[in-house]
Design a protein around this motif. Structure first.
Motif, PDB file in Angstrom:
ATOM      1  N   LEU A 146      16.562   7.684   1.567  1.00 43.72           N
ATOM      2  CA  LEU A 146      17.837   8.390   1.425  1.00 43.72           C
ATOM      3  C   LEU A 146      17.670   9.870   1.771  1.00 43.72           C
ATOM      4  N   VAL A 147      16.539  10.446   1.345  1.00 44.38           N
ATOM      5  CA  VAL A 147      16.235  11.841   1.686  1.00 44.38           C
ATOM      6  C   VAL A 147      16.106  11.982   3.204  1.00 44.38           C
ATOM      7  N   LEU A 148      15.372  11.072   3.821  1.00 44.74           N
ATOM      8  CA  LEU A 148      15.194  11.108   5.271  1.00 44.74           C
ATOM      9  C   LEU A 148      16.528  10.970   5.994  1.00 44.74           C
ATOM     10  N   ASP A 149      17.362  10.050   5.525  1.00 42.65           N
ATOM     11  CA  ASP A 149      18.667   9.835   6.146  1.00 42.65           C
ATOM     12  C   ASP A 149      19.528  11.090   6.062  1.00 42.65           C
ATOM     13  N   LEU A 150      19.507  11.726   4.895  1.00 45.84           N
ATOM     14  CA  LEU A 150      20.329  12.921   4.715  1.00 45.84           C
ATOM     15  C   LEU A 150      19.829  14.078   5.574  1.00 45.84           C
ATOM     16  N   LEU A 151      18.501  14.248   5.644  1.00 48.45           N
ATOM     17  CA  LEU A 151      17.943  15.315   6.471  1.00 48.45           C
ATOM     18  C   LEU A 151      18.236  15.071   7.953  1.00 48.45           C
ATOM     19  N   LYS A 152      18.174  13.814   8.355  1.00 48.96           N
ATOM     20  CA  LYS A 152      18.487  13.483   9.746  1.00 48.96           C
ATOM     21  C   LYS A 152      19.948  13.796  10.054  1.00 48.96           C
ATOM     22  N   GLU A 153      20.819  13.397   9.145  1.00 51.66           N
ATOM     23  CA  GLU A 153      22.244  13.629   9.310  1.00 51.66           C
ATOM     24  C   GLU A 153      22.578  15.122   9.348  1.00 51.66           C
ATOM     25  N   SER A 154      21.851  15.908   8.547  1.00 55.57           N
ATOM     26  CA  SER A 154      22.131  17.343   8.446  1.00 55.57           C
ATOM     27  C   SER A 154      21.663  18.128   9.670  1.00 55.57           C
ATOM     28  N   GLY A 155      20.725  17.550  10.425  1.00 61.83           N
ATOM     29  CA  GLY A 155      20.161  18.267  11.569  1.00 61.83           C
ATOM     30  C   GLY A 155      19.007  19.172  11.195  1.00 61.83           C
ATOM     31  N   ALA A 156      18.450  18.971   9.992  1.00 64.62           N
ATOM     32  CA  ALA A 156      17.301  19.760   9.551  1.00 64.62           C
ATOM     33  C   ALA A 156      16.065  19.413  10.383  1.00 64.62           C
ATOM     34  N   LYS A 157      15.090  20.335  10.376  1.00 67.69           N
ATOM     35  CA  LYS A 157      13.837  20.116  11.098  1.00 67.69           C
ATOM     36  C   LYS A 157      12.672  20.191  10.111  1.00 67.69           C
ATOM     37  N   PRO A 158      12.396  19.080   9.437  1.00 68.75           N
ATOM     38  CA  PRO A 158      11.335  19.098   8.424  1.00 68.75           C
ATOM     39  C   PRO A 158       9.951  18.763   8.967  1.00 68.75           C
ATOM     40  N   LEU A 159       8.941  19.332   8.310  1.00 69.25           N
ATOM     41  CA  LEU A 159       7.553  18.907   8.466  1.00 69.25           C
ATOM     42  C   LEU A 159       7.144  18.309   7.133  1.00 69.25           C
ATOM     43  N   PHE A 160       6.633  17.088   7.147  1.00 67.16           N
ATOM     44  CA  PHE A 160       6.181  16.441   5.924  1.00 67.16           C
ATOM     45  C   PHE A 160       4.667  16.581   5.794  1.00 67.16           C
ATOM     46  N   ILE A 161       4.224  16.884   4.587  1.00 64.69           N
ATOM     47  CA  ILE A 161       2.797  17.004   4.290  1.00 64.69           C
ATOM     48  C   ILE A 161       2.397  15.818   3.431  1.00 64.69           C
ATOM     49  N   SER A 162       1.506  14.978   3.939  1.00 66.89           N
ATOM     50  CA  SER A 162       1.031  13.810   3.198  1.00 66.89           C
ATOM     51  C   SER A 162      -0.287  14.152   2.496  1.00 66.89           C
ATOM     52  N   VAL A 163      -0.197  14.358   1.187  1.00 61.39           N
ATOM     53  CA  VAL A 163      -1.368  14.748   0.393  1.00 61.39           C
ATOM     54  C   VAL A 163      -2.212  13.516   0.074  1.00 61.39           C
ATOM     55  N   PRO A 164      -3.531  13.593   0.222  1.00 60.32           N
ATOM     56  CA  PRO A 164      -4.374  12.445  -0.094  1.00 60.32           C
ATOM     57  C   PRO A 164      -4.657  12.336  -1.584  1.00 60.32           C
ATOM     58  N   CYS A 165      -5.170  11.190  -1.973  1.00 62.44           N
ATOM     59  CA  CYS A 165      -5.686  11.006  -3.329  1.00 62.44           C
ATOM     60  C   CYS A 165      -7.116  11.549  -3.387  1.00 62.44           C
ATOM     61  N   ASN A 166      -7.595  11.828  -4.581  1.00 60.32           N
ATOM     62  CA  ASN A 166      -9.000  12.185  -4.782  1.00 60.32           C
ATOM     63  C   ASN A 166      -9.799  10.878  -4.802  1.00 60.32           C
ATOM     64  N   GLY A 167     -10.434  10.555  -3.673  1.00 61.36           N
ATOM     65  CA  GLY A 167     -11.121   9.276  -3.533  1.00 61.36           C
ATOM     66  C   GLY A 167     -12.177   9.031  -4.593  1.00 61.36           C
ATOM     67  N   TYR A 168     -12.922  10.078  -4.949  1.00 56.95           N
ATOM     68  CA  TYR A 168     -13.980   9.926  -5.953  1.00 56.95           C
ATOM     69  C   TYR A 168     -13.390   9.531  -7.301  1.00 56.95           C
ATOM     70  N   TRP A 169     -12.327  10.199  -7.679  1.00 54.01           N
ATOM     71  CA  TRP A 169     -11.703   9.908  -8.972  1.00 54.01           C
ATOM     72  C   TRP A 169     -10.997   8.552  -8.958  1.00 54.01           C
ATOM     73  N   TYR A 170     -10.277   8.265  -7.887  1.00 49.68           N
ATOM     74  CA  TYR A 170      -9.547   7.004  -7.814  1.00 49.68           C
ATOM     75  C   TYR A 170     -10.502   5.809  -7.795  1.00 49.68           C
ATOM     76  N   ASP A 171     -11.638   5.953  -7.128  1.00 50.91           N
ATOM     77  CA  ASP A 171     -12.631   4.884  -7.149  1.00 50.91           C
ATOM     78  C   ASP A 171     -13.166   4.684  -8.568  1.00 50.91           C
ATOM     79  N   TYR A 172     -13.381   5.771  -9.275  1.00 48.70           N
ATOM     80  CA  TYR A 172     -13.897   5.701 -10.652  1.00 48.70           C
ATOM     81  C   TYR A 172     -12.916   4.963 -11.563  1.00 48.70           C
ATOM     82  N   THR A 173     -11.629   5.210 -11.382  1.00 45.56           N
ATOM     83  CA  THR A 173     -10.627   4.552 -12.228  1.00 45.56           C
ATOM     84  C   THR A 173     -10.307   3.135 -11.756  1.00 45.56           C
TER      85      THR A 173
END
Length: 401
Positions: free
Chosen positions: A300-327
């Protein structure tokens, strides 16, 4: 005696009437000129849930809006707010978000400013932990929900009706919306053909509009008064350095501050969870970020931004692999998220800085989930290239074909 009792009440009532009847333009003219600049790194919930400050910011091309959640508060010398200030960039990042600010909250915020987003470059930071199997819950939605934005959404005619109806169905699942008899009536009338519901909505519409106007005036008064500026750590240590030098500096700083654990988490953050760590080992074997209603909310966010004509850059943050493996959190459940979110963004024609390969990159994150140190360096570079329109094929920013 009666006069003594009622005089303060009458005076208070008169003051209230005066405050309510003062024209909005008068209040706006009294708001300090530096209020927007002050709010850029203030991370004040009143600003997030209001309208005026963000409206003024979006009208000023010297700001680059940066939306996200709790990672925005991890300010250090590498944070975009510091880096771009010290390097004299032609823009100032304006931070919008705090813990629990997930897709639906951002949707309401964007919808309130949809007519200002055309051609506007923005940065949107995505956090894997938003994408729980059950989606956002009351504990995250309620503190970040804005009645002003909720009512504005009801009256907003600039949103695609299909997107609006889908959003309303989701919003009605949450207490602040569903328990508001006026707002919920307006919302329900949007998604039904029932004449009784539509008739009730017509009856309460003038009351709702009056209430929305009061909320807007309240926001103006908050903007006028402002809040106590937070003390932010700013440093000149990033000035006149190459990206390689900044990465080395981030490694050095992260190494010096993460000495008491094997997960490359800062000592300060690790000390907060140290006693719980043994009990968390292997406890998330059945978890995944690859499915859930948050993907529909994000669409819905993507649809609205597309409709508005905005120019977004998305940042995909990773997980902490060491911690996630531990859990015990399965790697497949993380990869499913990285792939799905990347494809979802690219399909809408937007670029994404995909940092998923940095799961095991020491000091890319500051704790178990929040970007920091080296991660901010990579984010700074992605933002700078995006702002300049640079499409470097060797960079980690992926552009749609």
């Amino acid at each position: 005696m009666k006069k003594a009792i009622f005089s303060p009440m009458i005076a208070a009532f008169l003051v209230l009437i005066i405050l309510v009847t003062i024209p909005n333009q008068w209040i706006e003219s009294m708001i300090p000129k530096d209020r927007v600049a002050q709010a850029a790194t203030e991370l004040d919930p009143i600003m997030f849930q209001g309208k005026y400050i963000q409206q003024a910011m979006l009208d000023d091309n010297s700001y680059l809006p940066m939306y996200g959640s709790s990672e925005l508060a991890r300010l250090d010398k590498f944070h975009p707010s510091n880096y771009f200030q010290e390097t004299k960039a032609p823009f100032t990042p304006f931070l919008v978000g705090r813990g629990g600010t997930e897709s639906l909250i951002h949707l309401l915020n964007f919808s309130e400013h949809i007519d200002q987003l055309k051609g506007k470059k923005i940065v949107f930071v995505l956090s894997p932990q938003w994408f729980q199997r059950k989606g956002t819950d009351e504990s995250h939605f309620v503190p970040n929900y804005s009645s002003l934005q909720g009512y504005d959404f009801a009256f907003n005619q600039n949103i695609n009706p299909k997107v609006k109806r889908k959003a309303i169905k989701r919003l009605l699942r949450f207490t602040p919306v569903n328990s508001d008899p006026i707002l919920s009536t307006l919302y329900k009338a949007e998604i039904t053909n029932d004449p009784w519901t539509k008739g009730k909505a017509m009856a309460v519409r003038p009351i709702a509009l009056a209430y929305k106007n009061l909320l807007e005036k309240k926001d103006l008064y908050y903007s006028l008064v402002g809040s106590t500026p937070a003390s932010r750590e700013m440093s000149r240590g990033v000035k006149d350095k190459s990206w390689n030098q900044l990465e080395s500096l981030a490694n050095e700083e992260g190494s010096g501050l993460s000495t008491n654990n094997k997960f490359y988490i800062s000592n300060y953050q690790y000390n907060k969870i140290k006693k719980l760590v043994p009990s968390l080992k292997g406890g998330k074997k059945h978890m995944t970020y690859g499915t859930g209603p948050e993907y529909r909310d994000f669409q819905l966010v993507l649809d609205l931004l597309k409709e508005s004509g905005a120019k977004p850059l998305f940042i995909s943050v990773p997980c902490n692999g060491y911690w996630y493996d531990y859990t015990g959190f399965p790697k497949e459940g993380r990869i499913a998220y990285y792939n799905r979110i990347r494809n979802q963004v690219l399909k809408m024609g937007f670029p994404i800085a995909d940092f998923s390969k940095h799961e095991y990159d020491p000091y890319f994150l500051k704790d178990t989930i929040h970007i920091g140190w080296k991660g901010w360096v990579y984010t700074d570079r992605a933002i700078q290239d995006f702002y300049k329109g640079v499409k470097n094929p060797n960079d980690e920013v992926i552009w749609p074909h």
